[in-house]
Design an enzyme around this catalytic site. Structure first.
Site, PDB file in Angstrom:
ATOM      1  N   VAL A  24       0.883  -1.390  -0.015  1.00  0.00           N
ATOM      2  CA  VAL A  24      -0.027  -0.053   0.015  1.00  0.00           C
ATOM      3  C   VAL A  24       0.701   1.272  -0.189  1.00  0.00           C
ATOM      4  O   VAL A  24       0.706   2.322  -0.671  1.00  0.00           O
ATOM      5  CB  VAL A  24      -0.853  -0.022   1.245  1.00  0.00           C
ATOM      6  CG1 VAL A  24      -1.732   1.399   1.290  1.00  0.00           C
ATOM      7  CG2 VAL A  24      -1.999  -1.046   0.999  1.00  0.00           C
ATOM      8  N   LEU A 187      -6.759  -0.014  -2.696  1.00  0.00           N
ATOM      9  CA  LEU A 187      -5.784  -0.704  -3.724  1.00  0.00           C
ATOM     10  C   LEU A 187      -5.919  -2.165  -3.823  1.00  0.00           C
ATOM     11  O   LEU A 187      -5.735  -2.736  -2.811  1.00  0.00           O
ATOM     12  CB  LEU A 187      -4.217  -0.289  -3.389  1.00  0.00           C
ATOM     13  CG  LEU A 187      -3.980   1.352  -3.339  1.00  0.00           C
ATOM     14  CD1 LEU A 187      -2.496   1.348  -3.066  1.00  0.00           C
ATOM     15  CD2 LEU A 187      -4.846   2.140  -4.323  1.00  0.00           C
ATOM     16  N   GLU A 189      -3.855  -5.497  -5.231  1.00  0.00           N
ATOM     17  CA  GLU A 189      -2.508  -5.884  -5.641  1.00  0.00           C
ATOM     18  C   GLU A 189      -2.869  -6.319  -7.017  1.00  0.00           C
ATOM     19  O   GLU A 189      -3.652  -6.822  -7.546  1.00  0.00           O
ATOM     20  CB  GLU A 189      -2.012  -6.970  -4.615  1.00  0.00           C
ATOM     21  CG  GLU A 189      -1.518  -6.498  -3.397  1.00  0.00           C
ATOM     22  CD  GLU A 189      -1.200  -7.905  -2.470  1.00  0.00           C
ATOM     23  OE1 GLU A 189      -0.465  -8.549  -3.193  1.00  0.00           O
ATOM     24  OE2 GLU A 189      -1.287  -7.889  -1.331  1.00  0.00           O
ATOM     25  N   LYS A 238     -14.344   1.240   4.948  1.00  0.00           N
ATOM     26  CA  LYS A 238     -13.283   0.421   4.611  1.00  0.00           C
ATOM     27  C   LYS A 238     -13.500  -0.776   4.817  1.00  0.00           C
ATOM     28  O   LYS A 238     -13.671  -1.854   4.008  1.00  0.00           O
ATOM     29  CB  LYS A 238     -11.782   0.876   4.888  1.00  0.00           C
ATOM     30  CG  LYS A 238     -10.586  -0.142   4.735  1.00  0.00           C
ATOM     31  CD  LYS A 238     -10.444  -0.095   3.147  1.00  0.00           C
ATOM     32  CE  LYS A 238     -10.016  -1.577   2.716  1.00  0.00           C
ATOM     33  NZ  LYS A 238      -8.396  -1.485   2.608  1.00  0.00           N
ATOM     34  N   ALA A 286     -16.799 -17.648  -8.860  1.00  0.00           N
ATOM     35  CA  ALA A 286     -16.768 -18.837  -7.917  1.00  0.00           C
ATOM     36  C   ALA A 286     -15.225 -19.376  -8.181  1.00  0.00           C
ATOM     37  O   ALA A 286     -14.569 -19.429  -9.183  1.00  0.00           O
ATOM     38  CB  ALA A 286     -17.635 -19.625  -8.276  1.00  0.00           C
ATOM     39  N   CYS A 294      -5.533  -9.148   2.955  1.00  0.00           N
ATOM     40  CA  CYS A 294      -6.726  -8.213   3.292  1.00  0.00           C
ATOM     41  C   CYS A 294      -8.014  -8.841   3.769  1.00  0.00           C
ATOM     42  O   CYS A 294      -8.239  -8.903   4.827  1.00  0.00           O
ATOM     43  CB  CYS A 294      -7.045  -7.210   2.327  1.00  0.00           C
ATOM     44  SG  CYS A 294      -5.435  -6.351   1.806  1.00  0.00           S
ATOM     45  N   LYS A 354      -3.781 -14.444  -6.108  1.00  0.00           N
ATOM     46  CA  LYS A 354      -4.444 -13.873  -7.323  1.00  0.00           C
ATOM     47  C   LYS A 354      -3.517 -13.782  -8.460  1.00  0.00           C
ATOM     48  O   LYS A 354      -2.670 -13.536  -8.069  1.00  0.00           O
ATOM     49  CB  LYS A 354      -5.487 -12.836  -6.960  1.00  0.00           C
ATOM     50  CG  LYS A 354      -4.772 -11.777  -6.431  1.00  0.00           C
ATOM     51  CD  LYS A 354      -5.596 -10.601  -6.562  1.00  0.00           C
ATOM     52  CE  LYS A 354      -4.941  -9.069  -6.336  1.00  0.00           C
ATOM     53  NZ  LYS A 354      -5.864  -7.975  -6.475  1.00  0.00           N
ATOM     54  N   ARG A 361       0.549 -14.592   0.817  1.00  0.00           N
ATOM     55  CA  ARG A 361      -0.385 -14.640   1.994  1.00  0.00           C
ATOM     56  C   ARG A 361      -1.620 -15.234   1.952  1.00  0.00           C
ATOM     57  O   ARG A 361      -2.262 -14.757   1.294  1.00  0.00           O
ATOM     58  CB  ARG A 361      -0.007 -13.275   2.738  1.00  0.00           C
ATOM     59  CG  ARG A 361       1.331 -13.083   2.922  1.00  0.00           C
ATOM     60  CD  ARG A 361       1.608 -11.659   3.452  1.00  0.00           C
ATOM     61  NE  ARG A 361       1.121 -10.518   2.336  1.00  0.00           N
ATOM     62  CZ  ARG A 361       1.201  -9.357   2.609  1.00  0.00           C
ATOM     63  NH1 ARG A 361       1.690  -8.702   3.919  1.00  0.00           N
ATOM     64  NH2 ARG A 361       0.973  -8.313   1.457  1.00  0.00           N
TER      65      ARG A 361
HETATM   66  C1  UGA Z   1      -8.655  -6.263  -1.571  1.00  0.00           C
HETATM   67  C2  UGA Z   1      -9.877  -5.363  -2.222  1.00  0.00           C
HETATM   68  O1  UGA Z   1     -10.331  -5.608  -3.421  1.00  0.00           O
HETATM   69  C3  UGA Z   1      -9.111  -3.850  -2.215  1.00  0.00           C
HETATM   70  O2  UGA Z   1     -10.182  -2.922  -2.554  1.00  0.00           O
HETATM   71  C4  UGA Z   1      -8.603  -3.456  -0.957  1.00  0.00           C
HETATM   72  O3  UGA Z   1      -7.961  -2.074  -1.053  1.00  0.00           O
HETATM   73  C5  UGA Z   1      -7.611  -4.570  -0.630  1.00  0.00           C
HETATM   74  O4  UGA Z   1      -8.385  -5.927  -0.271  1.00  0.00           O
HETATM   75  C6  UGA Z   1      -7.180  -4.040   0.892  1.00  0.00           C
HETATM   76  O5  UGA Z   1      -7.854  -4.117   1.838  1.00  0.00           O
HETATM   77  O6  UGA Z   1      -5.906  -3.582   1.023  1.00  0.00           O
HETATM   78  P1  UGA Z   1      -6.835  -7.628  -2.882  1.00  0.00           P
HETATM   79  O7  UGA Z   1      -6.635  -8.209  -1.722  1.00  0.00           O
HETATM   80  O8  UGA Z   1      -5.544  -7.186  -3.308  1.00  0.00           O
HETATM   81  O9  UGA Z   1      -7.723  -6.325  -2.627  1.00  0.00           O
HETATM   82  O10 UGA Z   1      -7.304  -8.581  -3.833  1.00  0.00           O
HETATM   83  P2  UGA Z   1      -8.843  -8.776  -4.627  1.00  0.00           P
HETATM   84  O11 UGA Z   1      -8.739  -8.507  -5.916  1.00  0.00           O
HETATM   85  O12 UGA Z   1      -9.984  -7.959  -4.168  1.00  0.00           O
HETATM   86  O13 UGA Z   1      -9.049 -10.321  -4.396  1.00  0.00           O
HETATM   87  C7  UGA Z   1      -8.984 -10.698  -3.057  1.00  0.00           C
HETATM   88  C8  UGA Z   1      -9.263 -12.500  -3.252  1.00  0.00           C
HETATM   89  O14 UGA Z   1     -10.571 -12.740  -3.656  1.00  0.00           O
HETATM   90  C9  UGA Z   1      -8.430 -13.173  -4.163  1.00  0.00           C
HETATM   91  O15 UGA Z   1      -7.692 -14.351  -3.478  1.00  0.00           O
HETATM   92  C10 UGA Z   1      -9.314 -13.406  -5.461  1.00  0.00           C
HETATM   93  O16 UGA Z   1      -8.837 -14.713  -6.102  1.00  0.00           O
HETATM   94  C11 UGA Z   1     -10.562 -13.699  -4.603  1.00  0.00           C
HETATM   95  N1  UGA Z   1     -11.773 -13.419  -5.514  1.00  0.00           N
HETATM   96  C12 UGA Z   1     -11.912 -12.256  -6.073  1.00  0.00           C
HETATM   97  C13 UGA Z   1     -12.558 -14.626  -5.786  1.00  0.00           C
HETATM   98  O17 UGA Z   1     -12.299 -15.409  -5.369  1.00  0.00           O
HETATM   99  N2  UGA Z   1     -13.627 -14.122  -6.716  1.00  0.00           N
HETATM  100  C14 UGA Z   1     -13.891 -12.983  -7.097  1.00  0.00           C
HETATM  101  O18 UGA Z   1     -14.574 -12.838  -7.854  1.00  0.00           O
HETATM  102  C15 UGA Z   1     -12.802 -11.932  -6.993  1.00  0.00           C
END
Ligand code: UGA
Length: 499
Positions: A24, A187, A189, A238, A286, A294, A354, A361
């Site tokens: 971040v 944000l 990642e 948040k 899914a 996060c 992802k 982590r």
């Molecule tokens: C998440 C939030 O999306 C951000 O807005 C926030 O700022 C951040 O946490 C934080 O709190 O710092 P991030 O952890 O980088 O961001 O990743 P995401 O893209 O949100 O994905 C999180 C997890 O959900 C991943 O494991 C991804 O594979 C999973 N996911 C996401 C799904 O299984 N299905 C989906 O449709 C979307």
């Protein structure tokens, strides 16, 4: 998106300190710097600071290397391991340190507390202290009290009276000139710069006009929708945002299990849901569940806060429970494919939590690897970026766990390929070539990345997450040459790996 040309005229100039240069902090620091602000980034990890000074980003984040180079060259961004120096140099101090999880699920705020003490001891004029790390509601008031207390202590020490107790109530404390505000980050990642420069909203939580004005000015180059609220409300936005997105994911994962049970296709269900603008298609993929630094910890911290306050948060606990169970749902599909896991050679594509990050982590892949090793599998692993991090946790052992630079090497001699992260580069895989290298052509797709049709065309047996409806028709299953005999739809047992 054009980055780095967003300079605009402004009446005032504030020096910004960003404390904590992780996923971040670093994008935030170079982001503000390319908006034209003078930024000093600080992190106690001297090795990390050295890398950054040399123009190298200590983790993988698309586009960040380039922007770091440009901001270092512009002279508007410097990095230091001297946190005190950064605090003293700045008017606006962003707190971007980690808030890991404690045993009981609550957020561990010790790093935030340490920074607050340092700020208190180094108040050399007005400072706006901004929480950017995700923190539970009411953390700002603790930051406020801590700064006040340590500012007073500093004055007491200067006067030769080192008594901490009661220092915050002393007359000197009222002289401490600062505000605490909340400006939560959203944000993601892998998309951090896009999210910084084109945020869907900027949330400003401030309890004074001065703090609101400064924060609005810092972002005035972006011209994005702004939500202005009090500090506690901003903190809650948040937490609620992350909890809501996690809820969407667990909801669609629950629907996926129902799809598997009744023979429907969750990707079509998600499409049908997402076209309703009240629902939106985002976060309806899914799979094996959400991971990362996060969602899992923020969800637990939010639930912990709700429980502490006596609020019924069983919804959040169910979201967590469904997510935890994804690993077992996936493992069941592996067992349906290979039967006994012990002694089987399996290939794993994707380790990061992802795509577009090297972060593992709380990645679902780790729990899956752990379980497969425990059941006696031999694993061949690949990830475009996350292998160094994975190797640190699971060092390679010949015949047990090995890492390969190419997905084709992973496929060699395995009895199933497991797709755990939907990296774009897996899009270009030659499925026929993969199949020819495998001992048994079974594809177990934890992210619904491949279409059942293309997998079947390449003569793979295919299992997705909630895609029984996208699986072979009964006619196809009865056809001669079918790899596996069919299990009756809906039984969830047998060798029909589509379930
Ligand atoms: C998440 C939030 O999306 C951000 O807005 C926030 O700022 C951040 O946490 C934080 O709190 O710092 P991030 O952890 O980088 O961001 O990743 P995401 O893209 O949100 O994905 C999180 C997890 O959900 C991943 O494991 C991804 O594979 C999973 N996911 C996401 C799904 O299984 N299905 C989906 O449709 C979307």
């Amino acid at each position: 998106m054009e980055i780095g040309n967003l300079n605009h005229s402004r009446s005032r100039s504030y020096k910004i300190a960003v404390l904590g240069l992780g996923h971040v902090g670093l994008p935030t620091a170079v982001g503000f710097s390319s908006l034209g602000w003078d930024v000093i980034g600080a992190d106690e990890d001297a090795a990390k600071v050295e890398l950054i000074r040399a123009g190298r980003v200590p983790f993988f984040e698309p586009g960040l290397d380039d922007l770091l180079h440009r901001t270092l060259a512009s002279g508007r961004f410097q990095a230091t391991s001297d946190v005190t120096q950064a605090i003293r140099a700045a008017t606006v101090v962003f707190i971007c340190v980690g808030t890991p999880q404690r045993e009981d699920g609550a957020a561990d705020l010790s790093q935030i507390e340490a920074i607050s003490r340092a700020i208190g001891r180094n108040l050399n004029g007005y400072k706006l202290v901004v929480e950017k790390s995700t923190v539970p509601a009411i953390t700002a008031s603790w930051i406020q009290r801590t700064i006040q207390r340590y500012a007073a202590l500093k004055v007491a020490e200067t006067n030769g009276d080192g008594n901490v107790e009661g220092a915050a109530e002393g007359p000197e404390s009222s002289e401490a000139d600062f505000d605490v505000a909340s400006n939560p980050e959203f944000l993601q990642e892998g998309q951090a710069l896009e999210n910084f420069f084109e945020p869907c909203r900027i949330v400003i939580g401030a309890d004074s006009e001065r703090a609101r004005t400064i924060l609005s000015e810092l972002y005035s180059g972006l011209q994005r929708p702004m939500v202005v609220a009090d500090v506690t409300t901003a903190e809650l936005i948040k937490h609620a945002a992350n909890a809501f997105l996690s809820t969407k994911i667990s909801f669609i994962n629950m629907v996926a299990d129902i799809c598997d049970a009744v023979g429907a296709d969750v990707t079509r269900v998600a499409e049908g849901l997402g076209l309703d603008p009240r629902i939106s298609p985002a976060f309806l993929k899914a799979g094996i569940g959400f991971g990362g630094y996060c969602f899992p910890k923020d969800l637990r911290a939010f639930a912990h806060l709700a429980e502490q306050q006596g609020v019924d948060c069983s919804l959040l606990r169910a979201v967590e429970r469904i997510n935890t169970r994804r690993v077992e749902v996936f493992l069941e599909k592996v067992r349906n494919s290979v039967w006994v896991i012990s002694g089987k050679k399996l290939g794993v594509l994707g380790l990061a939590f992802k795509p577009n990050t090297d972060d593992i982590r709380e990645a679902p892949s780790l729990k899956i690897i752990e379980a497969l090793l425990k059941e006696g599998a031999e694993l061949r692993l690949h990830d475009p970026w996350a292998m160094p991090a994975a190797k640190a946790l699971y060092p390679p052992v010949a015949g047990l766990i090995t890492y390969w630079e190419s997905p084709y090497e992973v496929a060699r001699g395995v009895e199933a390929l497991l797709l755990l992260t939907e990296w774009d580069e897996y899009n270009h895989l030659d499925l026929g070539r993969l199949r020819d290298l495998m001992q048994v052509p079974a594809l177990i797709d934890g992210r619904n990345f491949f279409s059942p049709q293309e997998a079947r065309q390449a003569r793979f047996s295919y299992a997705g997450m909630g895609r029984r409806g996208g699986g072979p028709s009964l006619r196809e299953l009865a056809a001669p040459g079918q790899l596996w005999p069919a299990a009756p739809v809906g039984t969830g047992v047998g060798v029909d790996v589509n379930g």
